[in-house]
Motif scaffolding. Structure first.
Motif: not given
Length: 398
Positions: A22-36, A269-274, A351-353
């Protein structure tokens, strides 16, 4: 501590969160990448401390989670531009040493001092305001003096530096302030062979010497941003201030990629086709019909637009990844949406990413790819992603 480049290769895999239903798009943030990334920057910094810069809401990654991840990776300081940003982090329970450097007359300097936030002084009026605040709370203010060594931006320049030095020395002698640091900022750190780099370092050394002749001996001299941290060990001094590199992006893409520097991108940054629909050859696509289909084809609608931070000048230029295929935006980017020409044989469904940018090591388009496509820098690409796009935090396998 070894300051040579380590033969590090960022992990080619990390868990990739799917866009929630149900979410059009989102930002995924890898916190371990920041630490590394901070661990790698700390290694390269030698004996210098690391101030992780988390201004602009942690370069779009979220100031609070980015700050915590950076501290977990070995940062000993945090830096933010706006005074309000510093107060927000303190209010959220972040206790690490913190520096702020941009504020105007009437700003909440007294609140910053009460919260044990170090403030920058770049002009006589700021010195007066800080002194008033220090007297009000009855204890010395911790300050860093900023000298303009050639960027012609923030900092005291020329004779104004000498005036500031004398005023700060008098205030320090009265124990009204404690001069913790002295600092400046490069104009061409992303071009380490540019003659201004050496000139600014020489001017910085002269400025520190002038301060010391007045009897003020700061604990910390700091000049290096991300680019200088990675490419110029002679500028590390007592502390380095990486920003972009904390988030896994190269500040000098002409000299080396993120992987070349042992960094990995923290943001996807990832989205879904609507919508997916068939369109005939010769059909104009989006406003102004700047894109015409050259065959019968299928179009996919991505429900993100310039109100979400997708640059409008990414029209007919911005890259995307769908089902392992690189595609380019078809037609103009609109306020809330843009289109992809999927090709006549595409089997994509609503719905495809779609990955707009992410990890280069995974073959995804990167923020640097978007910067190159739109004539800007990766800093702008990651910081412009709007608040309407939700952030989700993951811990990768670093």
């Amino acid at each position: 501590m070894d300051t040579t480049a380590a033969p590090t290769t960022p992990p080619a895999h990390r868990p990739t969160a799917t866009v929630p239903a149900g979410v059009s798009g989102c930002v995924e943030i890898d916190l371990s990448a920041i630490s590394d990334n901070v661990r790698e920057l700390r290694r390269r910094a030698g004996d210098a401390e690391v101030m992780a810069v988390v201004k602009a809401d942690g370069y779009g990654h979220g100031a609070l989670p980015a700050a915590r991840a950076a501290l977990a990776g070995g940062a000993t300081w945090l830096g933010v531009a706006q005074l309000a940003e510093a107060l927000t982090l303190r209010g959220a329970g972040v206790e690490a040493p913190m520096l702020t450097w941009l504020y105007v007359p009437g700003a909440e300097v007294e609140a910053a001092l009460r919260a044990d936030i170090d403030v920058t002084i770049s002009a006589d009026w700021q010195l007066r305001q800080v002194l008033d605040a220090a007297r009000s709370i009855g204890s010395p203010a911790r300050v860093h003096l900023k000298v303009d060594t050639g960027l012609a931006r923030n900092g005291a320049f020329g004779a104004a530096w000498s005036d500031l030095v004398r005023g700060a020395a008098a205030a320090a002698a009265e124990q009204a302030i404690e001069v913790v640091g002295v600092w400046s900022h490069f104009a061409y750190a992303d071009a380490p062979d540019h003659p201004t780099v050496r000139q600014q370092q020489e001017r910085f050394v002269e400025a520190v010497a002038e301060l010391e002749r007045e009897g003020v001996h700061p604990q910390l001299r700091h000049l290096a941003n991300s680019a200088a941290t990675l490419t110029n060990p002679s500028a590390h001094y007592d502390l380095v201030r990486p920003g972009l590199a904390v988030y896994g992006l190269s500040p000098t893409p002409d000299l080396g990629s993120s992987a070349d520097y042992g960094l990995r991108e923290a943001m996807r940054l990832v989205a879904r086709l609507s919508l997916v629909k068939d369109i005939p050859q010769g059909q104009g696509v989006s406003y102004g019909h700047s894109y015409l289909t050259d065959r019968d084809t299928r179009l996919g609608l991505v429900p993100l637009g310039y109100s979400d931070g997708i640059p409008r000048n990414a029209s007919n230029a911005g890259p995307a990844l769908l089902d392992g295929r690189r595609l380019t935006i078809a037609g103009r980017v609109c306020m809330d949406q843009f289109l992809l020409d999927l090709g006549p044989d595409a089997t994509a469904e609503p719905g495809d990413e779609v990955v707009l940018f992410g990890a280069g090591a995974l073959g995804e388009p990167t923020a640097e790819d978007w910067a190159a496509a739109t004539g800007t820098i990766s800093y702008e690409i990651i910081t412009r992603v709007g608040a309407r796009v939700p952030r989700y935090y993951v811990e990768g396998q670093g």
